[in-house]
Design an enzyme around this catalytic site. Structure first.
Site, PDB file in Angstrom:
ATOM      1  N   ALA A  64       1.583   2.428  -6.946  1.00  9.78           N
ATOM      2  CA  ALA A  64       1.459   1.967  -8.327  1.00  9.78           C
ATOM      3  C   ALA A  64       1.266   3.167  -9.253  1.00  9.78           C
ATOM      4  O   ALA A  64       0.770   4.211  -8.819  1.00  9.78           O
ATOM      5  CB  ALA A  64       0.266   1.031  -8.452  1.00  9.78           C
ATOM      6  N   GLY A 105       0.991   0.909  -3.266  1.00  9.13           N
ATOM      7  CA  GLY A 105       2.018  -0.073  -3.597  1.00  9.13           C
ATOM      8  C   GLY A 105       3.345   0.249  -2.913  1.00  9.13           C
ATOM      9  O   GLY A 105       4.118  -0.662  -2.584  1.00  9.13           O
ATOM     10  N   GLU A 108       3.119  -1.175   0.341  1.00  8.18           N
ATOM     11  CA  GLU A 108       3.152  -2.641   0.234  1.00  8.18           C
ATOM     12  C   GLU A 108       4.578  -3.149   0.003  1.00  8.18           C
ATOM     13  O   GLU A 108       4.952  -4.218   0.488  1.00  8.18           O
ATOM     14  CB  GLU A 108       2.210  -3.096  -0.881  1.00  8.18           C
ATOM     15  CG  GLU A 108       0.748  -2.848  -0.507  1.00  8.18           C
ATOM     16  CD  GLU A 108      -0.215  -3.101  -1.656  1.00  8.18           C
ATOM     17  OE1 GLU A 108      -0.111  -2.383  -2.673  1.00  8.18           O
ATOM     18  OE2 GLU A 108      -1.043  -4.023  -1.551  1.00  8.18           O
ATOM     19  N   GLU A 128      -5.649   3.168  -1.598  1.00  8.28           N
ATOM     20  CA  GLU A 128      -6.275   2.601  -2.794  1.00  8.28           C
ATOM     21  C   GLU A 128      -7.785   2.734  -2.807  1.00  8.28           C
ATOM     22  O   GLU A 128      -8.407   2.920  -3.855  1.00  8.28           O
ATOM     23  CB  GLU A 128      -5.898   1.112  -2.939  1.00  8.28           C
ATOM     24  CG  GLU A 128      -4.479   0.864  -3.399  1.00  8.28           C
ATOM     25  CD  GLU A 128      -3.478   0.791  -2.259  1.00  8.28           C
ATOM     26  OE1 GLU A 128      -3.779   1.277  -1.142  1.00  8.28           O
ATOM     27  OE2 GLU A 128      -2.381   0.251  -2.483  1.00  8.28           O
TER      28      GLU A 128
HETATM   29  N1  CAA Z   1       0.504   7.213 -10.337  1.00  6.71           N
HETATM   30  C1  CAA Z   1       0.612   8.054 -11.390  1.00  6.71           C
HETATM   31  N2  CAA Z   1       0.765   9.381 -11.260  1.00  6.71           N
HETATM   32  C2  CAA Z   1       0.806   9.896 -10.017  1.00  6.71           C
HETATM   33  C3  CAA Z   1       0.686   9.076  -8.873  1.00  6.71           C
HETATM   34  C4  CAA Z   1       0.539   7.682  -9.066  1.00  6.71           C
HETATM   35  N3  CAA Z   1       0.437   6.829  -8.040  1.00  6.71           N
HETATM   36  N4  CAA Z   1       0.753   9.860  -7.782  1.00  6.71           N
HETATM   37  C5  CAA Z   1       0.922  11.110  -8.219  1.00  6.71           C
HETATM   38  N5  CAA Z   1       0.973  11.132  -9.568  1.00  6.71           N
HETATM   39  C6  CAA Z   1       1.207  12.297 -10.426  1.00  6.71           C
HETATM   40  C7  CAA Z   1       0.111  13.353 -10.310  1.00  6.71           C
HETATM   41  O1  CAA Z   1      -0.946  13.080 -11.204  1.00  6.71           O
HETATM   42  C8  CAA Z   1       0.871  14.606 -10.647  1.00  6.71           C
HETATM   43  O2  CAA Z   1       1.031  14.626 -12.047  1.00  6.71           O
HETATM   44  P1  CAA Z   1       1.001  16.019 -12.847  1.00  6.71           P
HETATM   45  O3  CAA Z   1       2.124  16.835 -12.265  1.00  6.71           O
HETATM   46  O4  CAA Z   1       1.153  15.626 -14.238  1.00  6.71           O
HETATM   47  O5  CAA Z   1      -0.346  16.613 -12.527  1.00  6.71           O
HETATM   48  C9  CAA Z   1       2.258  14.363 -10.064  1.00  6.71           C
HETATM   49  O6  CAA Z   1       2.361  12.953  -9.930  1.00  6.71           O
HETATM   50  C10 CAA Z   1       2.485  14.989  -8.708  1.00  6.71           C
HETATM   51  O7  CAA Z   1       1.419  14.614  -7.848  1.00  6.71           O
HETATM   52  P2  CAA Z   1       0.822  15.615  -6.755  1.00  6.71           P
HETATM   53  O8  CAA Z   1       0.541  16.937  -7.371  1.00  6.71           O
HETATM   54  O9  CAA Z   1      -0.298  14.911  -6.095  1.00  6.71           O
HETATM   55  O10 CAA Z   1       2.074  15.754  -5.790  1.00  6.71           O
HETATM   56  P3  CAA Z   1       2.144  15.947  -4.218  1.00  6.71           P
HETATM   57  O11 CAA Z   1       3.555  16.111  -3.894  1.00  6.71           O
HETATM   58  O12 CAA Z   1       1.143  16.985  -3.795  1.00  6.71           O
HETATM   59  O13 CAA Z   1       1.634  14.568  -3.589  1.00  6.71           O
HETATM   60  C11 CAA Z   1       1.487  12.179  -3.350  1.00  6.71           C
HETATM   61  C12 CAA Z   1       2.354  13.386  -3.766  1.00  6.71           C
HETATM   62  C13 CAA Z   1       1.192  12.273  -1.853  1.00  6.71           C
HETATM   63  C14 CAA Z   1       2.247  10.923  -3.664  1.00  6.71           C
HETATM   64  C15 CAA Z   1       0.151  12.251  -4.100  1.00  6.71           C
HETATM   65  O14 CAA Z   1       0.419  12.417  -5.467  1.00  6.71           O
HETATM   66  C16 CAA Z   1      -0.701  11.019  -3.964  1.00  6.71           C
HETATM   67  O15 CAA Z   1      -1.443  10.906  -3.007  1.00  6.71           O
HETATM   68  N6  CAA Z   1      -0.631  10.130  -4.961  1.00  6.71           N
HETATM   69  C17 CAA Z   1      -1.474   8.949  -5.043  1.00  6.71           C
HETATM   70  C18 CAA Z   1      -1.136   7.932  -4.015  1.00  6.71           C
HETATM   71  C19 CAA Z   1      -1.958   6.717  -4.221  1.00  6.71           C
HETATM   72  O16 CAA Z   1      -3.186   6.765  -4.254  1.00  6.71           O
HETATM   73  N7  CAA Z   1      -1.293   5.593  -4.353  1.00  6.71           N
HETATM   74  C20 CAA Z   1      -1.943   4.335  -4.523  1.00  6.71           C
HETATM   75  C21 CAA Z   1      -1.846   3.957  -5.936  1.00  6.71           C
HETATM   76  S1  CAA Z   1      -2.773   2.509  -6.241  1.00  6.71           S
HETATM   77  C22 CAA Z   1      -1.779   1.252  -5.781  1.00  6.71           C
HETATM   78  O17 CAA Z   1      -0.692   1.428  -5.325  1.00  6.71           O
HETATM   79  C23 CAA Z   1      -2.431  -0.076  -6.081  1.00  6.71           C
HETATM   80  C24 CAA Z   1      -1.762  -1.258  -5.589  1.00  6.71           C
HETATM   81  O18 CAA Z   1      -1.966  -1.683  -4.491  1.00  6.71           O
HETATM   82  C25 CAA Z   1      -0.933  -2.038  -6.486  1.00  6.71           C
END
Ligand code: CAA
Ligand code: NAI
Length: 701
Positions: A64, A105, A108, A128
């Site tokens: 998400a 997500g 999911e 999450e």
């Molecule tokens: N939403 C919004 N922005 C996100 C994001 C997300 N889910 N994941 C990463 N970003 C953004 C970061 O803030 C970063 O932005 P900036 O360049 O502006 O700083 C950019 O994307 C790149 O992120 P990383 O530097 O972390 O990149 P990476 O390649 O090292 O890692 C990743 C990639 C493994 C996807 C890592 O970003 C990550 O772990 N992201 C979060 C994953 C997460 O927690 N997902 C669950 C979301 S909640 C959900 O999904 C709820 C639900 O059930 C509906």
């Protein structure tokens, strides 16, 4: 038609739906709209017999769009849970082609597909919980149906993603494919359509749930087993409740239960704090005068000078990251002792089953030891970790400057000394920087990277990149006594000691701060770290200590009794042989009471709230001074330091985020009152006063 964020291509009867929303294919409004349109179109189009869902670029999907949480939902955009139900309900087979990561997500969405194929390098999971949330798009209901309750609880409550191999072993992915995963998924989708076999929808699977229905006690047991790890956090418990609902309720009811709990969490202070933590940890790498394209040197070989408590752990970090390291010491005996400790640390990890014997030997083989500065000539980065003594550090840096190749970066692990003065002992102050690791250095994730007046942008870029490569979070700070973390810690510690003189006792102060969420209170922590180091520093400062500032002698008096903390079996507390459990000691309570008497202080009853405010508000106040002086770049950098270096509870988002939650005005007013009552140490910081008068917050800076 789908939109720019979702594209569709057709391959011989298979519609390939690609999420294309850089950088992580986040499932924001545009992607959700695009997916809905693509699914509707594929359902309508008779030439489409099966579907593949995948992600463009580096990954399937990072989940998400976290930035959308807490915002009002855009009109006429489907919620992710509805969309995944729509995907799963497809009458045409849907295959997920997963690569890179499928998180939250994103995972999911994959669970909603009928078959999941993944490349070997895929990491898949539901993180999450780390954002103070639960998988709110059916994850808590579908995951246990697919992998069983124990594996689902592990995945959802730990939030830790698993490898493709592990995912295949537990049934989360159907097959790990080498080569082009989209090609493989298209072939699989076509075969499924050809067979016309019944579609396997995750929501309809019952077998794995049936196993858990026979053992309902697993939930109570799981809650008990996670109690220590999850102390203070709300989300892990909500996750377990939802998985339990998957077992006890029909799918649709479980989904509704999950949605309701998700809505509670997403608006909670804890989740706001944990989302702040997520973004704050990514902000730290943005440094205004060190733009992203600043060239960073390659670190192919490293050296560590001094193989004591810190040097040994620092050397382990390098070899763990695959970087060979040369360790320099003053004597063979010191080298032998240091290497024995490193070996013992690795052996402990091996015995816990977290490292193989072979991997341990490989890592040890990457460490070379030496007594000759000449052997450091080829190192790209040298980290000095000798005793905390300026004359010694300058001597070592002079020797390193002579021995190391000109482009080498010379870093110091000093915790209190002036990096500029250390740099002055070299002919390359632009290549001198502080790398302040935290103890134990092979475990703690924080590095305070300390820029001197002349440290170059290239040196900073190299060290910030290196921090990441070592698996650390590097935060750039400026030179001052104690840098960011310890300087704030002193402000907090000092008040804790004064509270004792005024009427509190160590175990009371410690209990309040433990309940606040810190891993331990200040006195238990001092016993763990050892009281002698601070004592020696204070003795050195005695002559220059300003007389008008209040000074507590309790810690010094404890040291004079030969009590240096856990290592001597007694400090602020006493310890039974072989135990680390602090036991309140009447001898120390007598000492404290007698010191109050010496000061003519009438001891008073001090409440929990006063203890909390008296310790935490000065800590925040010091943070405000640090920000004003430009020692930290952002309030959120201070939060990252405290969450990763001092165990500040992540669900409070760090001290500056917490301060905004409490209210800057409340803290400022309290500091003014405390200053009137207790004197100079508690003078409100100018920045705190300014924010309070403007009605703004640290988060607005
Ligand atoms: N939403 C919004 N922005 C996100 C994001 C997300 N889910 N994941 C990463 N970003 C953004 C970061 O803030 C970063 O932005 P900036 O360049 O502006 O700083 C950019 O994307 C790149 O992120 P990383 O530097 O972390 O990149 P990476 O390649 O090292 O890692 C990743 C990639 C493994 C996807 C890592 O970003 C990550 O772990 N992201 C979060 C994953 C997460 O927690 N997902 C669950 C979301 S909640 C959900 O999904 C709820 C639900 O059930 C509906
Ligand atoms: P330590 O006393 O455990 O180790 C210091 C090592 O340096 C010893 O092994 C000693 O033999 C070696 N040494 C002394 N002079 C040397 C020289 N001329 N050349 C090579 N080696 C020499 O000390 P510790 O705790 O590891 O601290 C090292 C540095 O790290 C200090 O600057 C300290 O302030 C800093 N630091 C310590 C932390 C801690 O928790 N111990 C935390 C963060 C920083």
């Amino acid at each position: 038609m789908p939109n720019d964020a979702v594209t569709v291509s057709h391959r011989d009867g298979v519609a390939v739906i690609t999420m294309d929303n850089p950088p992580v294919n986040g499932l924001g409004a545009a992607v959700r709209n695009g997916l809905r349109a693509a699914l509707e179109e594929a359902a309508r189009d008779d030439t489409v017999r099966a579907l593949v869902v995948t992600g463009a670029g580096r990954m399937f999907s990072g989940g998400a769009d976290i930035r959308e949480f807490g915002q009002p939902p855009p009109p006429d955009v489907p919620w992710l849970p509805e969309l995944i139900n729509q995907l799963e309900a497809s009458e045409k087979p849907v295959v997920a082609a997963i690569h890179g990561v499928a998180l939250g997500g994103g995972c999911e969405v994959a669970l909603g597909c009928h078959v999941r194929l993944a490349t070997p390098d895929t990491r898949i999971g539901l993180p999450e919980v780390t954002l103070g949330l639960l998988p709110g798009a059916g994850g808590t209901q579908r995951m246990p149906r697919l992998v069983g309750v124990p594996a689902a609880l592990d995945l959802i409550v730990s939030g830790t993603p698993v490898s493709a191999a592990k995912a295949a072993a537990i049934g989360l992915v159907d097959e790990v494919v080498e080569g082009d995963v989209v090609e493989a998924a298209v072939a699989r989708a076509r075969a499924l359509a050809d067979e016309g076999a019944p579609i396997r929808r995750t929501s309809a699977l019952e077998d794995r749930l049936a196993e858990a229905r026979g053992t309902p006690e697993i939930f109570a047991e799981f809650r008990q087993s996670m109690a220590r790890r999850a102390r203070g956090f709300e989300a892990p418990y909500a996750c377990v409740d939802c998985v339990e609902a998957a077992v006890s309720q029909p799918f649709a009811d479980g989904l509704a239960f999950e949605r309701a709990r998700f809505q509670e969490l997403v608006t909670s202070d804890q989740s706001k704090a944990q989302r702040h933590a997520f973004f704050a940890e990514r902000e730290v790498s943005k440094i205004p005068d060190v733009p992203k394209d600043t060239p960073a040197a390659t670190v192919a070989a490293a050296a560590v000078v001094g193989c004591g408590t810190m040097g040994g752990g620092i050397a382990m970090n390098f070899v763990n990251a695959g970087i060979p390291v040369t360790v320099f010491e003053v004597s063979q005996a010191a080298l032998d002792t240091g290497m024995a400790v490193i070996r013992k640390n690795y052996a402990a990890t091996v015995s816990k089953g977290r490292l193989t014997e072979t991997a341990m030997e490989e890592r040890l083989a990457r460490i070379t030891t030496t007594l000759d500065y000449g052997d450091l000539a080829e190192a790209d980065v040298v980290i000095e970790a000798v005793f905390e003594d300026m004359a010694l550090k300058k001597e070592v840096f002079g020797a390193l400057d002579a021995a190391c190749k000109p482009p080498a970066i010379l870093a110091t692990n000093t915790s209190t000394l002036d990096v500029n003065e250390i740099a002055s002992a070299t002919s390359r102050p632009d290549k001198v920087i502080g790398t302040h690791f935290f103890s134990p250095a092979n475990v703690m994730r924080l590095m305070e990277n300390v820029r001197g007046d002349r440290t170059s942008p290239e040196t900073i870029a190299t060290i910030m990149t290196l921090s990441k490569r070592l698996g650390k979070i590097g935060v750039l700070v400026g030179v001052c006594d104690g840098f960011v973390g310890n300087r704030m810690l002193y402000a907090y510690r000092r008040q804790a000691d004064f509270l004792l003189e005024e009427g509190a006792l160590p175990h009371h102060v410690d209990r309040v701060l433990y309940d606040f969420g810190l891993p331990m209170g200040p006195f238990a922590m001092a016993d763990l770290a050892g009281l002698d180091v601070g004592w020696r520093i204070r003795q050195g400062q005695a002559a220059t200590r300003p007389k008008h500032l209040r000074y507590s002698t309790i810690a010094d008096r404890i040291c004079e009794m030969g009590r240096f903390g856990q290592k001597t079996g007694a400090g602020w507390y006493r310890y039974e042989a072989g135990s680390r459990t602090p036991i309140p000691d009447p001898a120390i309570e007598e000492l404290i009471v007698s010191i109050s008497r010496e000061h003519g202080t009438t001891r008073r009853k001090i409440g929990d709230q006063e203890i909390l405010e008296r310790c935490m508000y000065p800590l925040v106040n010091e943070g405000a001074k640090i920000l004003d002086e430009g020692i930290a770049l952002r309030a959120s950098d201070i939060d990252v330091i405290w969450m990763n270096g001092y165990g500040f509870p992540r669900y409070r988002g760090g001290p500056m985020f917490w301060a905004d939650q409490v209210g800057v005005t409340t803290i400022h007013d309290a500091m003014r009152r405390l200053h009137d009552e207790h004197g100079d140490w508690l003078e409100p910081a100018p920045l705190l006063a300014r924010l309070a008068s403007e009605g703004t917050a640290f988060g607005d800076l």
